[in-house]
Design a protein around this motif. Structure first.
Motif, PDB file in Angstrom:
ATOM      1  N   ARG A 155      -4.458   5.400  -1.273  1.00 31.39           N
ATOM      2  CA  ARG A 155      -4.500   4.095  -0.589  1.00 31.39           C
ATOM      3  C   ARG A 155      -5.086   3.029  -1.502  1.00 31.39           C
ATOM      4  O   ARG A 155      -4.530   1.934  -1.644  1.00 31.39           O
ATOM      5  CB  ARG A 155      -5.316   4.193   0.704  1.00 31.39           C
ATOM      6  CG  ARG A 155      -4.634   5.023   1.775  1.00 31.39           C
ATOM      7  CD  ARG A 155      -5.450   5.007   3.041  1.00 31.39           C
ATOM      8  NE  ARG A 155      -5.408   3.665   3.645  1.00 31.39           N
ATOM      9  CZ  ARG A 155      -4.887   3.418   4.834  1.00 31.39           C
ATOM     10  NH1 ARG A 155      -4.396   4.412   5.539  1.00 31.39           N
ATOM     11  NH2 ARG A 155      -4.861   2.202   5.333  1.00 31.39           N
ATOM     12  N   GLU A 156      -6.190   3.361  -2.172  1.00 30.79           N
ATOM     13  CA  GLU A 156      -6.812   2.313  -3.009  1.00 30.79           C
ATOM     14  C   GLU A 156      -5.932   2.004  -4.214  1.00 30.79           C
ATOM     15  O   GLU A 156      -5.846   0.847  -4.654  1.00 30.79           O
ATOM     16  CB  GLU A 156      -8.222   2.685  -3.423  1.00 30.79           C
ATOM     17  CG  GLU A 156      -8.413   3.767  -4.422  1.00 30.79           C
ATOM     18  CD  GLU A 156      -9.903   4.129  -4.586  1.00 30.79           C
ATOM     19  OE1 GLU A 156     -10.769   3.479  -3.988  1.00 30.79           O
ATOM     20  OE2 GLU A 156     -10.183   5.091  -5.318  1.00 30.79           O
ATOM     21  N   HIS A 159     -12.426   4.558  -8.062  1.00 32.27           N
ATOM     22  CA  HIS A 159     -12.244   3.114  -7.810  1.00 32.27           C
ATOM     23  C   HIS A 159     -12.345   2.330  -9.109  1.00 32.27           C
ATOM     24  O   HIS A 159     -11.562   1.414  -9.380  1.00 32.27           O
ATOM     25  CB  HIS A 159     -13.293   2.632  -6.807  1.00 32.27           C
ATOM     26  CG  HIS A 159     -13.103   1.203  -6.389  1.00 32.27           C
ATOM     27  ND1 HIS A 159     -13.900   0.172  -6.853  1.00 32.27           N
ATOM     28  CD2 HIS A 159     -12.169   0.620  -5.592  1.00 32.27           C
ATOM     29  CE1 HIS A 159     -13.495  -0.972  -6.331  1.00 32.27           C
ATOM     30  NE2 HIS A 159     -12.445  -0.732  -5.572  1.00 32.27           N
ATOM     31  N   ALA A 185       2.115   1.021   3.943  1.00 33.07           N
ATOM     32  CA  ALA A 185       2.134  -0.164   3.059  1.00 33.07           C
ATOM     33  C   ALA A 185       3.407  -0.976   3.282  1.00 33.07           C
ATOM     34  O   ALA A 185       3.363  -2.219   3.359  1.00 33.07           O
ATOM     35  CB  ALA A 185       2.023   0.285   1.600  1.00 33.07           C
ATOM     36  N   CYS A 209      -9.158   2.388 -10.995  1.00 32.80           N
ATOM     37  CA  CYS A 209      -8.187   1.413 -10.484  1.00 32.80           C
ATOM     38  C   CYS A 209      -8.512   0.012 -11.009  1.00 32.80           C
ATOM     39  O   CYS A 209      -7.625  -0.737 -11.419  1.00 32.80           O
ATOM     40  CB  CYS A 209      -8.218   1.377  -8.956  1.00 32.80           C
ATOM     41  SG  CYS A 209      -7.463   2.786  -8.171  1.00 32.80           S
ATOM     42  N   ARG A 220       3.204  -2.752   6.690  1.00 30.77           N
ATOM     43  CA  ARG A 220       2.320  -3.917   6.688  1.00 30.77           C
ATOM     44  C   ARG A 220       3.020  -5.131   6.104  1.00 30.77           C
ATOM     45  O   ARG A 220       2.920  -6.224   6.637  1.00 30.77           O
ATOM     46  CB  ARG A 220       1.052  -3.607   5.857  1.00 30.77           C
ATOM     47  CG  ARG A 220       0.012  -2.821   6.596  1.00 30.77           C
ATOM     48  CD  ARG A 220      -0.664  -3.633   7.717  1.00 30.77           C
ATOM     49  NE  ARG A 220      -1.470  -4.737   7.198  1.00 30.77           N
ATOM     50  CZ  ARG A 220      -1.156  -6.013   7.306  1.00 30.77           C
ATOM     51  NH1 ARG A 220      -0.035  -6.388   7.948  1.00 30.77           N
ATOM     52  NH2 ARG A 220      -1.900  -6.961   6.778  1.00 30.77           N
ATOM     53  N   GLU A 279      -3.229  -0.290  -2.891  1.00 33.37           N
ATOM     54  CA  GLU A 279      -3.791  -1.611  -2.566  1.00 33.37           C
ATOM     55  C   GLU A 279      -4.121  -2.398  -3.829  1.00 33.37           C
ATOM     56  O   GLU A 279      -3.997  -3.628  -3.861  1.00 33.37           O
ATOM     57  CB  GLU A 279      -5.047  -1.434  -1.696  1.00 33.37           C
ATOM     58  CG  GLU A 279      -4.731  -0.950  -0.281  1.00 33.37           C
ATOM     59  CD  GLU A 279      -5.919  -0.278   0.402  1.00 33.37           C
ATOM     60  OE1 GLU A 279      -6.986  -0.136  -0.237  1.00 33.37           O
ATOM     61  OE2 GLU A 279      -5.771   0.112   1.586  1.00 33.37           O
ATOM     62  N   MET A 280      -4.536  -1.711  -4.896  1.00 28.65           N
ATOM     63  CA  MET A 280      -4.971  -2.419  -6.112  1.00 28.65           C
ATOM     64  C   MET A 280      -3.891  -2.482  -7.185  1.00 28.65           C
ATOM     65  O   MET A 280      -3.921  -3.361  -8.042  1.00 28.65           O
ATOM     66  CB  MET A 280      -6.225  -1.745  -6.677  1.00 28.65           C
ATOM     67  CG  MET A 280      -7.423  -1.848  -5.747  1.00 28.65           C
ATOM     68  SD  MET A 280      -8.852  -0.943  -6.376  1.00 28.65           S
ATOM     69  CE  MET A 280      -9.428  -2.058  -7.646  1.00 28.65           C
TER      70      MET A 280
END
Ligand code: FIX
Ligand code: ZN
Length: 444
Positions: free
Chosen positions: A353-354, A321, A394, A324, A397, A357-358
């Motif tokens: 996924r992270e 994390h 993604a 990212c 969404r 998303e980032m």
């Protein structure tokens, strides 16, 4: 299923906005159809001969499998290593595939390879598989594996201080456009004193303490190997204790020789951070483990060396994390792959996924780390199986929020993730018109 024209794009209706219910299918089609540039492997181009590993005995004695084998067999590593390679392979097969179901990631990968070549997956021994791989024409087999894996090119790991490899490079007539080179620096940055005599024997006036002409001579060494193998990046694996800046020989060589060379060659430095080498030396290559690193070192490097570019993968799940977050701060930082102990579907899903998303699509989702040629097949099958649904979610969404999605943009995003994020970051030329398309990707 491979696409109609090899680029991953389908001709009909590519610019029409997709009904949300079709997004998953379209994403999986494009993910399946887009050839991959595999940014980190331990494979070697055929011209480097014996360095390239292939066939069932190499597949079964892969260190991932040996680590699992030593957990369930009574063999002591020292006794096991006295066996022939094929006897070791037979023991691994018996313990991990016959005596129990192959449920781990590494064992299932072997089943995927056998199935890919229509070889039996539940036999008592490896005679048929051994005979099959031994009669394969090596040149055709390389391309056949690339085709089955949906891989167009790989990046090797080339060690300029490995006596076996450097001797083989002397006979290499020309580079193979499917196999890019990467200059590996572990012996230089982590075992400098041990390798100084070898460098001096090659005519480089270097010193164990890094003083004198060491920096200029090491730069000359890099110049020689850059012109020899044309690396697309330089790379080093670093322990969880890696710290920078620090008063150390590693930091001195990194600052004064490696980073300037990367700037001069206009190539990135790949940092692979978090490995704890040889926590159990008895297991040899299977004896490495993982530790959480302090990524403030990476923060310092990206900030203080803005003219350098850093390809980075981290081994600890706990560091993912932070990586990212740092990638959001530094555009000269490109996260890549789910390395080694985090290359497990349950963790790859979380990491991917992270990252989406980032970072949106500005990262490199995976590399295989393949050591044996045929491993490309399961590693990229699993990578596609994991990435497809996450990417589709993604898109779905954002479509749900009212932004139409087209096949054309899915196709170009997947090409970005599988190739151009890397090739742009490394300033690689676009594939030449004569680049051999993998035969498995039907040409339109
Ligand atoms: O440092 C590395 O390149 C690692 O990938 C290897 O040392 C490791 O043995 C490996 O192959 C992991 O997948
Ligand atoms: Zn590796």
């Amino acid at each position: 299923m491979r696409s109609s024209n090899g680029t991953g794009a389908f001709s009909n209706g590519a610019s029409a906005s997709l009904p949300p219910a079709t997004i998953l299918d379209v994403v999986c089609q494009e993910v399946d159809a887009t050839p991959v540039l595999d940014v980190h492997t331990h494979l070697f181009m055929p011209a480097l001969g014996s360095l390239g590993l292939s066939g069932i005995d190499e597949i079964l004695t892969y260190h991932y499998l040996e680590a699992e084998f030593f957990r369930v067999s009574k063999w002591h590593p020292e006794e096991y290593r006295k066996l022939s390679k094929s006897r070791r392979a037979d023991e691994v097969w018996r313990h991990l595939f016959v005596n129990r179901a192959p449920l781990s990631e590494a064992t299932r990968d072997v089943i995927t390879i056998l199935k890919a070549f229509d070889l039996p997956t539940n036999t008592a021994d490896m005679r048929e598989a051994r005979a099959f791989f031994s009669q394969r024409d090596s040149t055709r087999h390389v391309q056949a594996v690339f085709d089955k894996a949906g891989v167009s090119e790989v990046v090797m790991t080339n060690d300029p201080l490995d006596p076996v490899e450097t001797a083989l490079w002397l006979d290499v007539p020309e580079l193979d456009s499917r196999f890019h080179s990467a200059l590996r620096l572990d012996r230089i940055l982590s075992h400098w004193q041990e390798h100084c005599p070898l460098l001096r024997s090659q005519g480089y006036d270097v010193e164990e303490d890094g003083r004198g002409n060491t920096i200029s001579e090491l730069s000359r060494f890099f110049d020689h190997w850059h012109s020899r193998i044309r690396p697309v990046y330089m790379a080093v694996s670093l322990p969880d204790t890696f710290a920078y800046p620090e008063e150390s020989l590693r930091a001195h060589l990194l600052t004064q020789a490696v980073l300037p060379a990367c700037r001069e060659f206009d190539i990135p430095l790949a940092l692979m951070i978090g490995v704890r080498r040889q926590v159990n030396p008895r297991l040899q290559m299977a004896g490495d483990a993982v530790g959480r690193a302090n990524l403030q070192s990476l923060e310092y490097l990206c900030r203080e060396f803005p003219a350098n570019r850093f390809l980075v993968t981290v081994l600890s799940r706990e560091n993912q994390h932070e990586l990212c977050a740092y990638a959001r701060k530094f555009s000269n930082l490109m996260p890549f792959g789910c390395w080694w102990f985090v290359n497990q579907p349950s963790i790859v899903e979380e990491i991917t996924r992270e990252r989406l998303e980032m970072l949106g699509t500005s990262f490199i989702p995976q590399h295989s780390d393949a050591r044996v040629l045929e491993q490309l097949i399961p590693k990229w099958r699993e990578a596609r199986r994991t990435l497809g649904p996450i990417l589709a979610h993604a898109y779905a969404r954002v479509a749900e929020e009212g932004r139409p999605i087209t096949r054309r943009e899915i196709s170009s995003d997947v090409a970005r993730l599988f190739r151009s994020n890397f090739s742009d970051f490394c300033r690689l030329a676009a594939p030449s018109a004569t680049m051999p398309e993998p035969a498995g990707v039907e040409l339109g």
